[in-house]
Design a protein around this motif. Sequence first.
Motif, mmCIF file in Angstrom:
data_model
loop_
_atom_site.group_PDB
_atom_site.id
_atom_site.type_symbol
_atom_site.label_atom_id
_atom_site.label_comp_id
_atom_site.label_asym_id
_atom_site.label_seq_id
_atom_site.Cartn_x
_atom_site.Cartn_y
_atom_site.Cartn_z
ATOM 1 N N GLU A 261 0.818 -1.154 0.057
ATOM 2 C CA GLU A 261 -0.092 -0.088 -0.132
ATOM 3 C C GLU A 261 0.601 1.383 0.147
ATOM 4 O O GLU A 261 0.493 2.233 -0.439
ATOM 5 C CB GLU A 261 -0.979 0.035 1.324
ATOM 6 N N THR A 262 2.176 1.024 0.689
ATOM 7 C CA THR A 262 2.887 2.328 0.674
ATOM 8 C C THR A 262 4.136 2.511 -0.146
ATOM 9 O O THR A 262 4.864 3.433 -0.010
ATOM 10 C CB THR A 262 3.201 2.492 2.299
ATOM 11 N N GLU A 263 4.628 1.270 -0.651
ATOM 12 C CA GLU A 263 5.779 1.055 -1.118
ATOM 13 C C GLU A 263 5.783 0.686 -2.528
ATOM 14 O O GLU A 263 5.210 -0.540 -2.782
ATOM 15 C CB GLU A 263 6.922 0.267 -0.333
ATOM 16 N N ARG A 264 6.744 0.700 -3.313
ATOM 17 C CA ARG A 264 7.154 -0.029 -4.665
ATOM 18 C C ARG A 264 8.691 -0.201 -4.646
ATOM 19 O O ARG A 264 9.418 0.808 -4.653
ATOM 20 C CB ARG A 264 6.530 0.874 -5.748
ATOM 21 N N ILE A 265 9.113 -1.376 -4.591
ATOM 22 C CA ILE A 265 10.369 -1.693 -4.914
ATOM 23 C C ILE A 265 10.678 -2.245 -5.997
ATOM 24 O O ILE A 265 9.995 -3.550 -6.396
ATOM 25 C CB ILE A 265 10.864 -2.500 -3.598
ATOM 26 N N SER A 266 11.640 -2.004 -6.724
ATOM 27 C CA SER A 266 12.113 -2.661 -8.072
ATOM 28 C C SER A 266 13.445 -3.048 -8.042
ATOM 29 O O SER A 266 14.438 -2.491 -7.328
ATOM 30 C CB SER A 266 11.895 -1.584 -8.996
ATOM 31 N N THR A 267 13.735 -4.072 -8.747
ATOM 32 C CA THR A 267 15.268 -4.754 -8.985
ATOM 33 C C THR A 267 15.945 -4.128 -10.168
ATOM 34 O O THR A 267 17.080 -4.285 -10.463
ATOM 35 C CB THR A 267 15.169 -6.146 -9.023
ATOM 36 N N LEU A 268 15.379 -3.172 -10.893
ATOM 37 C CA LEU A 268 15.604 -2.423 -12.261
ATOM 38 C C LEU A 268 17.167 -1.911 -11.740
ATOM 39 O O LEU A 268 18.087 -1.939 -12.508
ATOM 40 C CB LEU A 268 14.957 -1.449 -12.641
ATOM 41 N N LYS A 269 17.071 -1.134 -10.925
ATOM 42 C CA LYS A 269 18.391 -0.234 -10.417
ATOM 43 C C LYS A 269 19.209 -1.035 -9.367
ATOM 44 O O LYS A 269 20.284 -0.521 -9.211
ATOM 45 C CB LYS A 269 18.233 1.068 -10.037
ATOM 46 N N ASP A 270 18.515 -1.819 -8.611
ATOM 47 C CA ASP A 270 19.099 -2.513 -7.488
ATOM 48 C C ASP A 270 18.743 -3.758 -7.301
ATOM 49 O O ASP A 270 17.540 -3.927 -6.670
ATOM 50 C CB ASP A 270 19.042 -1.535 -6.104
ATOM 51 N N SER A 271 19.370 -4.784 -7.609
ATOM 52 C CA SER A 271 18.856 -6.162 -7.543
ATOM 53 C C SER A 271 18.942 -6.744 -6.155
ATOM 54 O O SER A 271 18.243 -7.803 -5.914
ATOM 55 C CB SER A 271 19.946 -6.979 -8.404
ATOM 56 N N ARG A 272 19.345 -5.897 -5.316
ATOM 57 C CA ARG A 272 19.383 -6.482 -3.866
ATOM 58 C C ARG A 272 18.087 -5.859 -3.262
ATOM 59 O O ARG A 272 17.957 -5.995 -1.865
ATOM 60 C CB ARG A 272 20.584 -6.017 -3.186
ATOM 61 N N SER A 273 17.556 -4.922 -3.643
ATOM 62 C CA SER A 273 16.446 -4.214 -3.163
ATOM 63 C C SER A 273 15.241 -5.041 -2.375
ATOM 64 O O SER A 273 14.966 -5.023 -1.095
ATOM 65 C CB SER A 273 15.868 -3.123 -3.968
ATOM 66 N N ILE A 274 14.782 -5.878 -3.090
ATOM 67 C CA ILE A 274 13.921 -6.906 -2.268
ATOM 68 C C ILE A 274 14.229 -7.795 -1.602
ATOM 69 O O ILE A 274 13.888 -8.023 -0.280
ATOM 70 C CB ILE A 274 12.979 -7.533 -3.673
ATOM 71 N N TYR A 275 15.611 -8.263 -1.753
ATOM 72 C CA TYR A 275 16.320 -9.231 -0.965
ATOM 73 C C TYR A 275 16.531 -8.509 0.783
ATOM 74 O O TYR A 275 16.049 -8.912 1.612
ATOM 75 C CB TYR A 275 17.586 -9.630 -1.274
ATOM 76 N N GLN A 276 16.866 -7.156 0.291
ATOM 77 C CA GLN A 276 17.086 -6.559 1.750
ATOM 78 C C GLN A 276 15.839 -6.063 2.406
ATOM 79 O O GLN A 276 15.742 -5.901 3.716
ATOM 80 C CB GLN A 276 17.878 -5.308 1.305
ATOM 81 N N TYR A 277 14.692 -5.942 1.612
ATOM 82 C CA TYR A 277 13.343 -5.603 2.170
ATOM 83 C C TYR A 277 12.916 -6.799 3.234
ATOM 84 O O TYR A 277 12.408 -6.739 3.895
ATOM 85 C CB TYR A 277 12.346 -5.021 0.841
#
Length: 395
Positions: A261-277
Amino acid sequence: MTAIKHNTVNADWIMDHFMNGQNEHPTDCVASLPTAGSTLPQKDVEYYQETDAEWQKQDVPVSGFKKRKLVLHVDVNNTILVSDTATEQGTRAALSSYFSSVIWGKINQLDKWEWLSDVPSVLPPCDEAVNFYSVFGKDEDFFDSTEGRCFKSIFVDHLQKLEWPGPADEILSVTGEDGKQYHRILPSFFWLIKTLCLQGREFSILLRTMGTDLYPVLHALEFAMRGGHPQFKDLQMLSFPVNSKTGRIRCNKREIVLSTETERISTLKDSRSIYQYFNSLSGISGFQDHFDWWARNSYTGKGGKPFWVDPYDQNIQHVFIDDNIRFTDDYNIVHPLVFTKKGGIQTRTAPASEFYDCCLIQTDLLNAIANQDYFIKKIQQCEEKYDSYLYKLQS
């Protein structure tokens, strides 16, 4: 309020006494127990005791080794839930459908079906074996047929183990096709949560499904964690929150996107972003994965639920539990993505066999129904195998 004696006790004692509801303190063996501040064997754990609706915890040093945080990605249907609202399968039909996928045979030279094993198993007993479902599909009358009659007693036994022990509960039980009440969520899953909490483990649970059952499951878990489950009332003593607001994961050729509802996390620029989330989450959360993407990729691992593993991160182990995990990749619902360098952003697609029973658990639903400690034992097995995996990698 009565005073509480605090001592450390062997992990086996906790499993045999506290977790079976015998909460009395072992006063007859207090003298032989180590005291706070002394050097403890690695197998010792902190002692918990409940009194006057409270749990109190003593901070006792455990020798040297701190276990990794566990991030458990858990499927819903045929993993912790034996029914399916999307396909309108009740408990009996869902169990029957699953059962036909774990019994093995072949078409013989006379063009007739021949059983190769009389014991259900998630893995084929030999190379030539295929499961009954892959040849004949769904058959609601299977257990009354000539071919299926030999397995009927096993099916009936597991169905009985799923029966809800009391009057209907609109949150925690479901009505089967036969009018009986069944567990909505397997007791072994609640036992997993309780055990890890009592062991003092740091962990989180991410429900990952391509189906539509997230909301009722999260609602049931939230209710149970408040003490609503008659078999697990002491869950209310645990600090393990449930986030009832779900997220979703969508994939395309360019990126993987996780949205809430409050966030959008993409791997396009940072492939670690969802892993870290995922690493940052606590308690229980739920995410709907991308079924259409899996279908467009012919139901192979390439289009499966994305699952990141970082063997250079010594503080965390991710584990995925799903009945559609396979040892081979020709049909697989999880896409393992392994980081290739410490702190790096490059990943490689790993074969499922590399992490099978290490970070990937193919749910043995019959075992999860029959054995309360199924999930906790599989997690322990994965931790041991992951230690070996990391050791070999470092060598």
